[in-house]
Design an enzyme around this catalytic site. Structure first.
Site, short mmCIF file in Angstrom:
data_model
loop_
_atom_site.label_atom_id
_atom_site.label_comp_id
_atom_site.label_asym_id
_atom_site.label_seq_id
_atom_site.Cartn_x
_atom_site.Cartn_y
_atom_site.Cartn_z
N ASP A 124 -24.76 -72.13 70.47
CA ASP A 124 -24.62 -71.65 71.86
C ASP A 124 -23.43 -70.69 71.90
O ASP A 124 -22.71 -70.55 70.91
CB ASP A 124 -24.36 -72.85 72.80
CG ASP A 124 -23.13 -73.64 72.38
OD1 ASP A 124 -23.28 -74.60 71.63
OD2 ASP A 124 -22.02 -73.25 72.76
N GLU B 243 -26.61 -83.31 62.00
CA GLU B 243 -25.88 -82.34 61.17
C GLU B 243 -25.88 -82.70 59.68
O GLU B 243 -25.55 -81.87 58.83
CB GLU B 243 -24.44 -82.20 61.68
CG GLU B 243 -24.40 -81.53 63.05
CD GLU B 243 -23.03 -81.50 63.69
OE1 GLU B 243 -22.61 -80.44 64.16
OE2 GLU B 243 -22.36 -82.55 63.72
#
Ligand code: ADE
Length: 227
Positions: free
Chosen positions: A195, A14
């Site tokens: 997701d 990230e």
């Protein structure tokens, strides 16, 4: 006054793109967290990776504030989509953050007596402008909820939606916002969707984690340029 921007990601992937774009000056390891001190887009930045979960995020954020005196905090990363209009790889900018695994009544009645923590208006504005300038159309401003587990069950997802009406779910943002609030430091959480927090979440996560982590980090790079 020259401002210092603190950037936190939970996982290495990230913050990878941000680290690649950083002119590194020095590094410090405190309580097991690595803090990269340097410049991105000519701005003073402290970049760190807090690990997964709320306690890691809170500890890392407090150190960022105490030791590095940051003026702003931006949390960049990925999340599970909860709102019907939020799709994989979309961006969510935190209007506010809260916990989905702490009762609202406890939040209201215990210190610091807040049901949620509001993202900073200026940083939200910068994020929106960065989306518009880069013609990133799929962005949303809304609530981000955090909890101590990966949501990959349709029933749990629906219960969270019913109680909190959030845009997405992750595992650190509310703890970062909570600590930032206690210290009166402006913060915003930026997340890209990996997701849909449903029964396919594990599969989608594996496919999209890297792509969506980059979507978020790219926006944060543009934000840094504008701050
Ligand atoms: N981060 C990315 N996807 C997530 C999910 N479904 N639940 C919690 N954290 C997440």
């Amino acid at each position: 006054m020259v401002k210092t921007i603190g950037i936190i990601g939970a996982m290495d992937l990230e913050i990878e793109l941000l680290r690649d774009n950083m002119k590194l000056i020095s590094k410090e390891n405190i309580a097991g967290f690595n803090y990269c001190i340097g410049r991105i887009e000519g701005k003073n930045v402290i970049l760190t990776c807090c690990g997964v979960g709320k306690v890691n995020a809170a500890c890392c954020t407090q150190i960022l504030i105490d030791r590095f005196k940051v003026d702003y905090i931006i949390n960049s990363g990925i999340a599970g989509g909860l709102h019907k209009e939020v799709k994989i790889c979309d961006l969510v900018i935190s209007d506010n953050v809260t916990y989905h695994d702490v009762r609202k009544n406890q939040m209201r009645s215990c210190f610091p007596f807040k049901e949620y923590f509001e993202g900073d208006k200026y940083l939200i504005d910068v994020a929106i402008k960065a989306c518009e300038i880069t013609k990133k159309e799929n962005y949303h401003v809304g609530r981000i909820v955090s909890g101590e587990y990966f949501v990959s069950d349709k029933n749990i997802k629906n219960n969270i939606i019913e109680e909190y009406n959030p845009h997405c779910v992750e595992m650190e943002g509310a703890a970062i916002g909570h600590v930032a609030y206690l210290n009166k430091i402006p913060f915003v959480v930026i997340r890209s969707i990996s997701d849909n927090a449903d029964n396919d979440a594990n599969m989608d996560y594996d496919t999209f984690e890297k792509i969506s982590a980059e979507v978020s980090a790219k926006l944060v790079l543009n934000m840094i340029d504008m701050i």
